[in-house]
Design an enzyme around this catalytic site. Structure first.
Site, mmCIF file in Angstrom:
data_model
loop_
_atom_site.group_PDB
_atom_site.id
_atom_site.type_symbol
_atom_site.label_atom_id
_atom_site.label_comp_id
_atom_site.label_asym_id
_atom_site.label_seq_id
_atom_site.Cartn_x
_atom_site.Cartn_y
_atom_site.Cartn_z
ATOM 1 N N HIS A 1 3.500 2.637 -22.504
ATOM 2 C CA HIS A 1 3.425 2.458 -21.050
ATOM 3 C C HIS A 1 1.984 2.186 -20.608
ATOM 4 C CE1 HIS A 1 4.870 3.991 -16.848
ATOM 5 N NE2 HIS A 1 3.892 3.106 -16.737
ATOM 6 N N HIS B 1 -0.560 -0.881 -18.186
ATOM 7 C CA HIS B 1 -0.620 -2.032 -17.276
ATOM 8 C C HIS B 1 -1.833 -2.866 -17.663
ATOM 9 C CE1 HIS B 1 2.418 -0.261 -14.544
ATOM 10 N NE2 HIS B 1 1.929 0.874 -15.009
ATOM 11 N N LEU B 2 -1.583 -4.125 -18.036
ATOM 12 C CA LEU B 2 -2.689 -4.967 -18.503
ATOM 13 C C LEU B 2 -3.119 -6.011 -17.474
ATOM 14 C CD1 LEU B 2 -1.706 -5.432 -22.266
ATOM 15 C CD2 LEU B 2 -3.327 -3.808 -21.276
ATOM 16 N N ARG B 3 -2.388 -6.107 -16.384
ATOM 17 C CA ARG B 3 -2.785 -6.905 -15.204
ATOM 18 C C ARG B 3 -2.767 -8.414 -15.379
ATOM 19 N NH1 ARG B 3 -1.399 -2.725 -12.391
ATOM 20 N NH2 ARG B 3 -2.986 -1.122 -12.101
ATOM 21 N N ASN C 1 4.675 -5.446 -13.926
ATOM 22 C CA ASN C 1 4.265 -5.605 -12.513
ATOM 23 C C ASN C 1 2.979 -6.420 -12.408
ATOM 24 O OD1 ASN C 1 2.774 -3.497 -13.638
ATOM 25 N ND2 ASN C 1 2.524 -2.433 -11.691
ATOM 26 N N ASP D 1 8.728 -0.723 -13.286
ATOM 27 C CA ASP D 1 7.693 0.301 -13.076
ATOM 28 C C ASP D 1 6.694 -0.074 -11.987
ATOM 29 O OD1 ASP D 1 6.389 2.788 -13.726
ATOM 30 O OD2 ASP D 1 4.767 1.547 -14.504
ATOM 31 N N ASP E 1 -0.178 5.311 -19.266
ATOM 32 C CA ASP E 1 0.000 4.675 -17.950
ATOM 33 C C ASP E 1 -1.338 4.074 -17.488
ATOM 34 O OD1 ASP E 1 1.235 3.674 -15.722
ATOM 35 O OD2 ASP E 1 1.779 5.621 -14.851
ATOM 36 N N HIS F 1 -8.030 -0.580 -11.989
ATOM 37 C CA HIS F 1 -8.255 -1.063 -10.615
ATOM 38 C C HIS F 1 -9.742 -1.300 -10.426
ATOM 39 C CE1 HIS F 1 -4.241 -0.526 -9.045
ATOM 40 N NE2 HIS F 1 -4.176 0.662 -9.613
ATOM 41 N N GLY G 1 -3.488 5.042 -9.716
ATOM 42 C CA GLY G 1 -3.647 4.750 -11.144
ATOM 43 C C GLY G 1 -5.032 5.037 -11.689
HETATM 44 ZN ZN LIG Z 1 5.462 4.239 -12.787
HETATM 45 ZN ZN LIG Z 2 3.060 2.684 -14.900
#
Ligand SMILES: [Zn+2]
Ligand SMILES: [Zn+2]
Length: 424
Positions: free
Chosen positions: A59, A61-63, A93, A150, A303, A307, A322
């Site tokens: 889990h 986020h690599l953007r 996302n 997510d 996670d 940012h 985040g």
């Molecule tokens: Zn989430």
């Molecule tokens: Zn997440």
């Protein structure tokens, strides 16, 4: 010729193997595990070091695409390998979201040019809008390993039911960000005494509990595979514990930050402690740790959510949710030994645990398998410094924190992809 790792203390939850061994790697794969291997070729002296399987983060986020000012797949992979991860699964996302075969292929191609294995998670619904199901078949064909919206909860229960039904065709888990959006409202931290004192709008734990209950119920009804993301409350863990006694299609994860921080860490309005779901109470943390000990919780994840500083500095209430997490996760997790978790148990949540959820042949050190592994110094004391951060973003509340135990080398498919001594 190959690469020989000598005298390291091998520990692998997948095989339950533990002890001082030499490991010979040839052509990217583990060729032999034995005592006193002699060979020509490159030698790594791992005396006094732990050697364990390359970590899996299911889990993050690599953007990319769309948020390259925060992170790219390449910068994310550099950050990941410095924290011992050799396989990471990125959430959809992005902008555009990963909700079709073209975007899945794009992420895989970018991943192949990066330092670790990047496995995309496809969206549950088109555009992550919570309405129409995304085309699962074509995404699986291109390499999607799971499905998730997510960042947002699939609020429509009928859509969630159908997602659990259709993904059964592909035997892939639906990863649920279980959080009732209506209860969430404008909340920015856990609802309770602390939020009241700070004058911040709270997010009640029921936002998670209610949706986790719904999702478990739908998984029981459909038989689809459900994986609950980032559980944060004592009640959710209790529900999973009870449900797992009756069903085998349910798994769950906790994040490393929900294990080592509480709502009290928000007290100085540090925007890097603003996460979704929010940091909860000490009672919740104790329950999450108990869940890990008992095997109710299958995985620990980062996670990792980069940012920009600009956005994080816009005041606690406006800052996005985040924190980044790859580079500190395993060192922080090692501290859980003080809470009674075993080294084998901790490593299991980063290796064989996620490998089983995803159904991937990773997270072990076995002859004939890819040589993905970490050389870890359990005694090394270090401080996480801002200037050492390899992620493109620096939104970590752990900057300045002293930790014991550090990744010294990360090896992926027989190649050293991170070496602390060469880092400069
Ligand atoms: Zn989430
Ligand atoms: Zn997440």
């Amino acid at each position: 010729m190959g690469l020989l790792i000598k005298n390291g203390y091998l520990i692998d939850p997948a095989t339950n193997k533990e002890g001082v061994f030499d490991i010979l790697i040839e052509k990217g794969k583990v060729c032999r595990i034995a005592k006193n291997i002699r060979t020509k070729g490159t030698l790594i002296d791992a005396k006094g070091m732990l050697v364990f399987p390359g970590l899996i983060d299911m889990h993050c986020h690599l953007r990319e695409p769309g948020g390259e000012d925060k992170e790219t797949i390449l910068s994310g992979s550099l950050s990941a390998v410095s924290g011992g991860f050799t396989t990471i699964c990125c959430m959809p996302n992005t902008n555009p979201p990963i909700d079709n075969k073209v975007t899945v292929r794009f992420v895989i191609n970018r991943g192949e040019e990066s330092e670790c294995e990047v496995l995309p998670i496809g969206a549950i619904t088109k555009g992550r809008e919570g309405k129409d199901l995304a085309p699962y078949g074509e995404m699986v064909e291109e390499g999607a390993v799971a499905f998730s919206d997510d960042g947002d909860c699939v609020m429509d229960s009928l859509v969630m039911r159908r997602a659990l039904e259709y993904t059964k065709l592909y035997n892939k888990p639906v990863i649920s960000h279980s959080e009732d959006k209506n209860l969430l409202k404008n909340g920015v931290m856990n609802e309770g005494v602390v939020s009241a004192k700070m004058g911040l709008v709270g997010i009640p734990s029921e936002a998670e509990i209610i949706m986790a209950y719904r999702d478990i119920s739908l998984a029981r009804r459909t038989g689809g595979r459900l994986h609950l993301a980032h559980l944060s409350t004592a009640e959710s863990v209790e529900m999973v514990r009870a449900a797992k006694k009756q069903m085998d299609n349910l798994t769950c994860e906790v994040t490393i930050h929900h294990l080592c921080l509480t709502e009290d860490d928000v007290k100085d309005y540090n925007p890097n402690c603003k996460v979704s779901p929010p940091l909860r109470t000490g009672r919740d943390v104790a329950a999450l740790i108990k869940g890990l000990k008992e095997g109710v919780v299958d995985c620990i994840v980062t996670d990792h959510a980069p940012h920009t500083e600009e956005r994080k500095r816009s005041g606690f209430e406006n800052a996005p949710f985040g924190m980044i997490g790859f580079e500190t996760a395993i060192s922080l997790a090692m501290e859980l030994r003080n809470e009674g978790l075993s080294l084998m148990g901790i490593l299991s949540c980063f290796t064989v645990g996620p490998a089983r959820v995803l159904g991937i042949d990773r997270g072990c050190i076995k002859e004939g398998k890819y040589a993905d592994m970490v050389i870890f110094d359990p005694e090394r004391e270090w401080v996480y410094r801002r200037e050492d951060i390899r992620s493109k973003s620096v939104n970590s509340p752990f900057i300045g924190r002293e930790m014991t135990g550090r990744v010294i080398k990360t090896i992926r498919r027989g190649k050293v992809v991170f070496d602390l001594n060469l880092k400069g």
